[in-house]
Design a protein around this motif. Structure first.
Motif, PDB file in Angstrom:
ATOM      1  N   GLU A   4       0.815  -1.209   0.000  1.00  0.00           N
ATOM      2  CA  GLU A   4       0.000   0.000   0.000  1.00  0.00           C
ATOM      3  C   GLU A   4       0.850   1.261   0.000  1.00  0.00           C
ATOM      4  O   GLU A   4       0.345   2.353  -0.309  1.00  0.00           O
ATOM      5  CB  GLU A   4      -0.936  -0.001   1.209  1.00  0.00           C
ATOM      6  N   MET A   5       2.132   1.140   0.331  1.00  0.00           N
ATOM      7  CA  MET A   5       3.016   2.300   0.381  1.00  0.00           C
ATOM      8  C   MET A   5       3.715   2.581  -0.942  1.00  0.00           C
ATOM      9  O   MET A   5       4.386   3.608  -1.065  1.00  0.00           O
ATOM     10  CB  MET A   5       4.083   2.106   1.470  1.00  0.00           C
ATOM     11  N   VAL A   6       3.599   1.686  -1.895  1.00  0.00           N
ATOM     12  CA  VAL A   6       4.351   1.808  -3.147  1.00  0.00           C
ATOM     13  C   VAL A   6       3.378   1.976  -4.316  1.00  0.00           C
ATOM     14  O   VAL A   6       2.649   1.045  -4.669  1.00  0.00           O
ATOM     15  CB  VAL A   6       5.237   0.569  -3.376  1.00  0.00           C
ATOM     16  N   THR A   7       3.370   3.171  -4.909  1.00  0.00           N
ATOM     17  CA  THR A   7       2.507   3.408  -6.070  1.00  0.00           C
ATOM     18  C   THR A   7       3.135   2.862  -7.341  1.00  0.00           C
ATOM     19  O   THR A   7       2.447   2.355  -8.225  1.00  0.00           O
ATOM     20  CB  THR A   7       2.226   4.906  -6.242  1.00  0.00           C
ATOM     21  N   LYS A   8       4.449   2.978  -7.424  1.00  0.00           N
ATOM     22  CA  LYS A   8       5.205   2.412  -8.544  1.00  0.00           C
ATOM     23  C   LYS A   8       6.530   1.885  -7.996  1.00  0.00           C
ATOM     24  O   LYS A   8       7.126   2.504  -7.103  1.00  0.00           O
ATOM     25  CB  LYS A   8       5.481   3.453  -9.635  1.00  0.00           C
ATOM     26  N   LEU A   9       6.976   0.771  -8.556  1.00  0.00           N
ATOM     27  CA  LEU A   9       8.241   0.173  -8.136  1.00  0.00           C
ATOM     28  C   LEU A   9       9.169   0.070  -9.335  1.00  0.00           C
ATOM     29  O   LEU A   9       8.798  -0.503 -10.362  1.00  0.00           O
ATOM     30  CB  LEU A   9       8.009  -1.219  -7.545  1.00  0.00           C
ATOM     31  N   ILE A  10      10.358   0.636  -9.199  1.00  0.00           N
ATOM     32  CA  ILE A  10      11.362   0.595 -10.263  1.00  0.00           C
ATOM     33  C   ILE A  10      12.640   0.020  -9.662  1.00  0.00           C
ATOM     34  O   ILE A  10      13.216   0.599  -8.736  1.00  0.00           O
ATOM     35  CB  ILE A  10      11.633   1.999 -10.837  1.00  0.00           C
ATOM     36  N   VAL A  11      13.062  -1.127 -10.173  1.00  0.00           N
ATOM     37  CA  VAL A  11      14.249  -1.791  -9.651  1.00  0.00           C
ATOM     38  C   VAL A  11      15.266  -1.967 -10.767  1.00  0.00           C
ATOM     39  O   VAL A  11      14.927  -2.489 -11.842  1.00  0.00           O
ATOM     40  CB  VAL A  11      13.914  -3.156  -9.028  1.00  0.00           C
ATOM     41  N   VAL A  12      16.486  -1.529 -10.524  1.00  0.00           N
ATOM     42  CA  VAL A  12      17.563  -1.609 -11.502  1.00  0.00           C
ATOM     43  C   VAL A  12      18.616  -2.589 -10.989  1.00  0.00           C
ATOM     44  O   VAL A  12      19.126  -2.458  -9.867  1.00  0.00           O
ATOM     45  CB  VAL A  12      18.216  -0.217 -11.723  1.00  0.00           C
ATOM     46  N   ASN A  13      18.906  -3.591 -11.792  1.00  0.00           N
ATOM     47  CA  ASN A  13      20.026  -4.493 -11.516  1.00  0.00           C
ATOM     48  C   ASN A  13      19.841  -5.334 -10.252  1.00  0.00           C
ATOM     49  O   ASN A  13      20.795  -5.594  -9.534  1.00  0.00           O
ATOM     50  CB  ASN A  13      21.339  -3.698 -11.428  1.00  0.00           C
ATOM     51  N   PHE A  14      18.604  -5.769 -10.014  1.00  0.00           N
ATOM     52  CA  PHE A  14      18.379  -6.770  -8.968  1.00  0.00           C
ATOM     53  C   PHE A  14      17.064  -7.481  -9.246  1.00  0.00           C
ATOM     54  O   PHE A  14      16.011  -6.841  -9.270  1.00  0.00           O
ATOM     55  CB  PHE A  14      18.344  -6.153  -7.573  1.00  0.00           C
ATOM     56  N   PRO A  15      17.094  -8.797  -9.446  1.00  0.00           N
ATOM     57  CA  PRO A  15      15.875  -9.552  -9.724  1.00  0.00           C
ATOM     58  C   PRO A  15      15.031  -9.718  -8.462  1.00  0.00           C
ATOM     59  O   PRO A  15      15.483  -9.417  -7.350  1.00  0.00           O
ATOM     60  CB  PRO A  15      16.406 -10.909 -10.207  1.00  0.00           C
ATOM     61  N   HIS A  16      13.832 -10.207  -8.645  1.00  0.00           N
ATOM     62  CA  HIS A  16      12.978 -10.513  -7.503  1.00  0.00           C
ATOM     63  C   HIS A  16      13.736 -11.465  -6.569  1.00  0.00           C
ATOM     64  O   HIS A  16      14.367 -12.425  -7.031  1.00  0.00           O
ATOM     65  CB  HIS A  16      11.679 -11.175  -7.985  1.00  0.00           C
ATOM     66  N   PRO A  17      13.711 -11.230  -5.258  1.00  0.00           N
ATOM     67  CA  PRO A  17      14.507 -12.048  -4.324  1.00  0.00           C
ATOM     68  C   PRO A  17      14.265 -13.551  -4.455  1.00  0.00           C
ATOM     69  O   PRO A  17      15.219 -14.336  -4.380  1.00  0.00           O
ATOM     70  CB  PRO A  17      14.070 -11.530  -2.951  1.00  0.00           C
ATOM     71  N   SER A  18      13.022 -13.963  -4.642  1.00  0.00           N
ATOM     72  CA  SER A  18      12.737 -15.400  -4.767  1.00  0.00           C
ATOM     73  C   SER A  18      13.347 -15.975  -6.035  1.00  0.00           C
ATOM     74  O   SER A  18      13.923 -17.071  -6.019  1.00  0.00           O
ATOM     75  CB  SER A  18      11.225 -15.644  -4.752  1.00  0.00           C
ATOM     76  N   VAL A  19      13.233 -15.232  -7.119  1.00  0.00           N
ATOM     77  CA  VAL A  19      13.807 -15.669  -8.394  1.00  0.00           C
ATOM     78  C   VAL A  19      15.325 -15.756  -8.281  1.00  0.00           C
ATOM     79  O   VAL A  19      15.947 -16.723  -8.741  1.00  0.00           O
ATOM     80  CB  VAL A  19      13.404 -14.706  -9.526  1.00  0.00           C
TER      81      VAL A  19
END
Length: 276
Positions: A173-188
Motif C-alpha cells: 500500500e506504500m508503493v505506487t510504482k516500483l522501479i528496480v535496476v540491476n536486482f531480480p525478484h529475491p525469490s527468483v
C-alpha cells in the motif's frame, strides 16, 4: 535430511569464503611484491569535493527515526507536497549516485535520495545484527512516514533494489510504482543462484563479505584501488562514452568511503543475509 542439507550449505558457504580469502591474499602478496611502498597507502579525504554541495542537486536534510533512534541523511529536490520519489542506492554507493535523477524528476516529484543505514552521513550501528533485512525494510517505512507521506514511487538499484522489492512485498500500500535496476525478484534470484553455479561464482563477493574486517582491508589497499576499479574498469565500470564518471565524481566516492570505519556499515548489510 534438513539438518544435513543445512550443514552442507554452510560448509559450502565457508569453503567458498576461504577460497575467496585465499585468492584475495594471493593478490595482496602479488601487489606487495610489485609495489611494496604503495600497497598500504590510504589517504583519508578531509574536504568534500564541490560536487557534493552542488545546490542544483537539492538540499541536504536529516531525519531521526523514533523506533531505531538512528539519524538518516538524504538530499531532497523538488517542491514539498508533490508526490514522493524515494531513491535507494546500491553498494558501494551513496546518495550521490542519484544526482542525475534528482535533477531530472524534481519538476514532477519531491525526489529524495537517501543514504542507507551505515552509509555516508547516516548513522552506522556498530553490530552486524543491526543490518538485518527486517531493520532495513523498517527504515524505509519509518522514513516515508517521517517525511509526511504514506506512499511513494520507490526506486532501487543493486542492494537498494533488494530493499525496494521487500518493501513493496511487505507494504504494497506504500508503493505506487516500483522501479528496480540491476536486482531480480529475491525469490527468483535465490532459486536461480542455487541452480546455476556460474551465478554463484559471480555473486562470490556475498560470501567474501561474510569475513570480519578483511573485506574492508582489501578495499583500502593502494588508496582504494578496488573501489576505483569498480567504477572505471571495462568489466564493471560505465562503458558508454560520455557517461563515464568524472575525476570529481570518483573523488566524491573516495571521500565518503575513505573516512575511518565508513566501509563496515555497508559491508554489514551483506553479513546478515545468510542468517534467515
Amino acid at each position: 535430511m534438513v539438518a544435513a542439507r543445512a550443514l552442507l550449505f554452510w560448509a559450502l558457504v565457508y569453503s567458498y569464503c576461504g577460497l575467496c580469502a585465499c585468492i584475495a591474499g594471493l593478490r595482496l602478496l602479488w601487489s606487495i611484491g610489485r609495489r611494496p611502498g604503495e600497497t598500504f597507502r590510504w589517504v583519508v579525504r578531509e574536504n568534500p569535493p564541490a560536487c557534493l554541495n552542488d545546490p542544483s542537486l537539492g538540499t541536504h536534510c536529516y531525519v531521526r527515526i523514533k523506533d531505531s533512534g538512528l539519524r538518516f541523511h538524504y538530499v531532497a529536490a523538488g517542491e514539498r507536497g508533490k508526490p514522493l520519489m524515494l531513491l535507494l542506492h546500491g553498494f558501494p554507493e551513496f546518495w550521490y549516485s542519484w544526482r542525475h535523477q534528482l535533477r531530472e524528476f524534481k519538476s514532477e516529484y519531491r525526489v529524495v535520495a537517501l543514504d542507507l543505514r551505515g552509509y555516508g552521513e547516516t548513522d552506522a550501528p556498530p553490530h552486524k545484527e543491526n543490518y538485518k533485512l527486517d531493520c532495513l525494510i523498517a527504515d524505509i517505512k519509518d522514513i516515508l512516514e517521517s517525511l509526511g507521506y504514506n506512499k511513494c514511487v520507490l526506486v532501487g538499484h543493486d542492494w537498494g533494489g533488494m530493499i525496494a522489492w521487500l518493501v513493496a512485498i511487505c507494504y504494497p500500500e506504500m508503493v505506487t510504482k516500483l522501479i528496480v535496476v540491476n536486482f531480480p525478484h529475491p525469490s527468483v534470484f535465490t532459486e536461480y543462484i542455487l541452480r546455476h553455479p556460474s551465478q554463484l561464482i559471480k555473486s562470490g563477493y556475498y560470501f567474501f563479505f561474510q569475513m570480519p574486517w578483511f573485506p574492508e582491508f582489501m578495499f583500502t589497499l593502494n588508496d582504494f584501488k578496488v573501489l576505483k576499479s569498480l567504477f572505471t574498469s571495462q568489466a564493471t565500470g560505465i562503458g558508454r562514452k560520455g557517461c563515464r564518471l568524472t575525476a570529481e565524481d570518483i573523488e566524491a566516492y573516495l571521500y565518503v568511503f575513505s573516512q575511518p570505519g565508513a566501509l563496515t556499515g555497508p559491508i554489514n548489510h551483506y553479513r546478515t543475509i545468510f542468517s534467515y
